[in-house]
Scaffold this motif. Sequence first.
Motif, short mmCIF file in Angstrom:
data_model
loop_
_atom_site.label_atom_id
_atom_site.label_comp_id
_atom_site.label_asym_id
_atom_site.label_seq_id
_atom_site.Cartn_x
_atom_site.Cartn_y
_atom_site.Cartn_z
N LEU A 121 0.80 -1.22 0.00
CA LEU A 121 0.00 0.00 0.00
C LEU A 121 0.84 1.27 0.00
CD1 LEU A 121 -2.87 -0.98 2.46
CD2 LEU A 121 -2.81 -1.16 -0.03
N SER A 122 2.13 1.14 0.15
CA SER A 122 2.99 2.33 0.19
C SER A 122 3.03 3.06 -1.16
CB SER A 122 4.41 1.95 0.61
OG SER A 122 5.04 1.16 -0.38
N LYS A 123 2.64 2.39 -2.22
CA LYS A 123 2.67 3.03 -3.54
C LYS A 123 1.46 3.94 -3.76
CE LYS A 123 0.75 -1.03 -5.82
NZ LYS A 123 1.02 -2.07 -6.79
N TYR A 124 0.49 3.88 -2.85
CA TYR A 124 -0.70 4.71 -2.98
C TYR A 124 -0.55 6.00 -2.19
CZ TYR A 124 -2.63 0.40 -4.78
OH TYR A 124 -2.84 -0.73 -5.50
N LYS A 125 -1.29 7.02 -2.61
CA LYS A 125 -1.26 8.29 -1.91
C LYS A 125 -1.74 8.10 -0.48
CE LYS A 125 -3.72 10.53 -4.96
NZ LYS A 125 -4.50 11.58 -5.58
N ASP A 126 -1.26 8.98 0.40
CA ASP A 126 -1.64 8.90 1.82
C ASP A 126 -3.15 8.98 2.02
OD1 ASP A 126 1.00 8.70 2.50
OD2 ASP A 126 1.23 10.81 3.01
#
Length: 71
Positions: free
Chosen positions: A42-47
Amino acid sequence: MNVKLVKVEEEQKSILAALHKVVICKPNLGERILARMEEMDLSKYKDSMAPLIRKDMEALARKITEKQGEK
């Protein structure tokens, strides 16, 4: 590039929503779906989007657990 990322994030949420129906019709796929969700990064998605996707994943995991309990 940002437009593509937003589209991927929206598609990810749509896929997770569709998997709820898959779990209802094919509960035997639950373990495989859980394993794939554990591999998601999920780190590749925006906060702003990551928590929403995580929430959808948690709801799907609950649905899978619920369907497995019905066996």
